[in-house]
Scaffold this active site. Structure first.
Site, short mmCIF file in Angstrom:
data_model
loop_
_atom_site.label_atom_id
_atom_site.label_comp_id
_atom_site.label_asym_id
_atom_site.label_seq_id
_atom_site.Cartn_x
_atom_site.Cartn_y
_atom_site.Cartn_z
N LYS A 125 0.81 -1.22 0.00
CA LYS A 125 0.00 0.00 0.00
C LYS A 125 0.84 1.27 0.00
O LYS A 125 0.33 2.35 -0.27
CB LYS A 125 -0.95 0.01 1.21
CG LYS A 125 -2.14 -0.94 1.05
CD LYS A 125 -3.21 -0.65 2.07
CE LYS A 125 -4.29 -1.70 2.13
NZ LYS A 125 -5.26 -1.70 1.08
N LYS A 129 -7.26 -15.62 -10.46
CA LYS A 129 -8.50 -15.72 -9.66
C LYS A 129 -9.43 -14.56 -10.00
O LYS A 129 -8.97 -13.48 -10.40
CB LYS A 129 -8.17 -15.75 -8.17
CG LYS A 129 -7.77 -14.42 -7.59
CD LYS A 129 -7.92 -14.39 -6.07
CE LYS A 129 -7.82 -12.95 -5.57
NZ LYS A 129 -8.72 -12.60 -4.52
N LYS A 161 -12.36 -8.52 -7.45
CA LYS A 161 -13.16 -7.32 -7.67
C LYS A 161 -12.32 -6.19 -8.25
O LYS A 161 -12.85 -5.29 -8.87
CB LYS A 161 -13.89 -6.89 -6.39
CG LYS A 161 -13.02 -6.64 -5.17
CD LYS A 161 -13.86 -6.16 -4.00
CE LYS A 161 -13.87 -7.12 -2.83
NZ LYS A 161 -12.55 -7.36 -2.19
P1 ADP Z 1 -10.65 -9.50 -4.14
O1 ADP Z 1 -9.48 -10.04 -4.90
O2 ADP Z 1 -11.94 -9.79 -4.82
O3 ADP Z 1 -10.48 -8.05 -3.79
P2 ADP Z 1 -10.02 -10.03 -1.39
O4 ADP Z 1 -8.57 -10.21 -1.58
O5 ADP Z 1 -10.52 -8.75 -0.79
O6 ADP Z 1 -10.74 -10.30 -2.79
O7 ADP Z 1 -10.56 -11.24 -0.52
C1 ADP Z 1 -11.75 -11.21 0.23
C2 ADP Z 1 -12.11 -12.63 0.63
O8 ADP Z 1 -12.64 -13.33 -0.51
C3 ADP Z 1 -10.94 -13.48 1.10
O9 ADP Z 1 -11.37 -14.29 2.16
C4 ADP Z 1 -10.55 -14.31 -0.09
O10 ADP Z 1 -9.97 -15.55 0.29
C5 ADP Z 1 -11.88 -14.50 -0.79
N1 ADP Z 1 -11.72 -14.55 -2.24
C6 ADP Z 1 -11.26 -13.54 -3.02
N2 ADP Z 1 -11.27 -13.87 -4.31
C7 ADP Z 1 -11.73 -15.15 -4.37
C8 ADP Z 1 -11.97 -16.07 -5.43
N3 ADP Z 1 -11.73 -15.74 -6.70
N4 ADP Z 1 -12.44 -17.28 -5.13
C9 ADP Z 1 -12.70 -17.62 -3.85
N5 ADP Z 1 -12.51 -16.81 -2.80
C10 ADP Z 1 -12.02 -15.59 -3.04
#
Ligand code: ADP
Ligand code: TRP
Length: 339
Positions: free
Chosen positions: A118, A206, A209
């Site tokens: 960050k 993966k 968002k």
């Molecule tokens: P993002 O990449 O969407 O911003 P985060 O890193 O904020 O996601 O993760 C939030 C939660 O969602 C965590 O517990 C993470 O393990 C889960 N998570 C994020 N992306 C996935 C995914 N593609 N599949 C399954 N779980 C996910």
């Protein structure tokens, strides 16, 4: 008498969730909470003081309520052991954070990868970003929480919490329960291999968002039509058979995985219904339909939950949280001869 254990999780007040976040994090957490809420305290709080490390606006209030509504719409059952609260409404979090600041070491905080990520390349970085993990340690230690289900990216903060608690217990007073090690946390979550829903356009990655391409991710707020379109345009491969093989056929495997999860069916069962099939279009059509039904159902439930309902839960939860947190804070203050 043995103490009722506490399972605690902090859910960020941020914008929208993807289907990946929902299936990979929210649903397992709801399952866990429902499984244990007769025998453990389930603390689900919104770390709104953590939110203000980045710029926020008037939306924050709605964004605090929204994730709690998501939990309820995802099937979280409430009882007297499930506690909703906002970090900023329990002042002991900030106060313990200051005390722990005087225990934590700069060296440890400097190693935190979230801070490095960050702050990288920025001319000026606020102190809150640096101190983030110490406030997180306070969030956990105030409630003697043993289990803290969080994503992998938060494991380093969990380890730091353990280090701070250990040091405090040894040097000042033995008052804090150490949260379990990340490995034990994962075992407790019972998700086995962590579920990773893939990016629809680039299934090597993966679903996230933060992805720039709207077609690569399904948002919980997508209309069923939008979601269907995204699935119909998902990247597949040229292998020509429908089988589960994340390595050689990540796109197809991802669709099978999604279908299993939205139908709450074993993956193997879904995979076997497609054995011998070769038409990717048919699979996409089926998954698109199932996801559309899933989203409709979720959105219908979400619409029935009012702000008022959540605010009422927060009122009860914050009364409980203040009671527990103030008692632990007092012990920490005594250890430092402040009381
Ligand atoms: P993002 O990449 O969407 O911003 P985060 O890193 O904020 O996601 O993760 C939030 C939660 O969602 C965590 O517990 C993470 O393990 C889960 N998570 C994020 N992306 C996935 C995914 N593609 N599949 C399954 N779980 C996910
Ligand atoms: N840092 C967590 C995240 O980014 C949110 C959080 C803050 C948290 N305090 C916590 C999670 C305490 C668990 C326990 O997702």
């Amino acid at each position: 008498m043995t103490k009722t254990p506490t399972i605690l999780t902090g859910i960020r007040a941020n914008s929208e969730l993807t289907l990946g976040n929902f299936l990979g994090a929210l649903i397992p957490m709801v399952r866990l909470a429902n499984q244990h809420s007769e025998t453990a305290h389930i603390n689900i709080f919104v770390p709104d003081l953590h939110s203000i490390i980045s710029e926020v606006d008037g939306e924050l209030q709605q964004n605090i309520i929204k994730p709690l509504k998501n939990y309820l719409a995802a099937g979280l059952s409430l009882n007297e052991h499930v506690h909703f609260y906002r970090q900023s409404h329990v002042p002991a979090h900030s106060e313990l954070c200051w005390i722990l600041n005087c225990v934590a070491s700069m060296g440890d905080l400097n190693r935190m990868t979230q801070f490095k990520d960050k702050s990288e390349g920025k001319e000026s970085v606020n102190v809150g970003i640096f101190d983030y993990p110490v406030l997180m340690a306070a969030d956990i230690l105030l409630y003697d929480a043993e289990y803290v289900p969080v994503g992998e990216d938060q494991f380093q903060h969990l380890e730091l919490t353990r280090r701070i608690a250990e040091k405090f217990n040894k040097q000042y007073a033995d008052i804090f329960t150490l949260p379990a090690e990340p490995k034990q946390q994962v075992a407790f979550m019972q998700v086995g291999e962590a579920i990773r829903i893939r990016d629809l356009q680039n299934p090597e990655k993966k679903m996230s968002k933060s992805s720039q391409s709207a077609n690569s991710k399904i948002m919980l707020s997508d209309t069923p039509e939008q979601a269907k379109k995204k699935i119909m345009s998902a990247t597949t491969d040229s292998v020509g058979k429908i089988s589960f093989d994340m390595f050689n056929q990540p796109g197809i495997s991802n669709l099978l995985q999604i279908d299993a999860l939205v139908n709450n069916a074993p993956l193997q069962e879904i995979v076997s219904t497609w054995a011998g099939e070769t038409h990717y279009g048919d699979l996409k059509q089926k998954v698109a339909e199932d996801v559309a039904v899933f989203l409709c159902d979720f959105q219908r439930k979400l619409a029935t939950i009012s702000d008022q309902e959540v605010l009422e839960q927060l009122k009860i939860g914050e009364e409980y949280a203040n009671k527990i947190a103030n008692a632990k804070l007092l012990e920490a203050q005594k250890a430092f001869h402040l009381r």
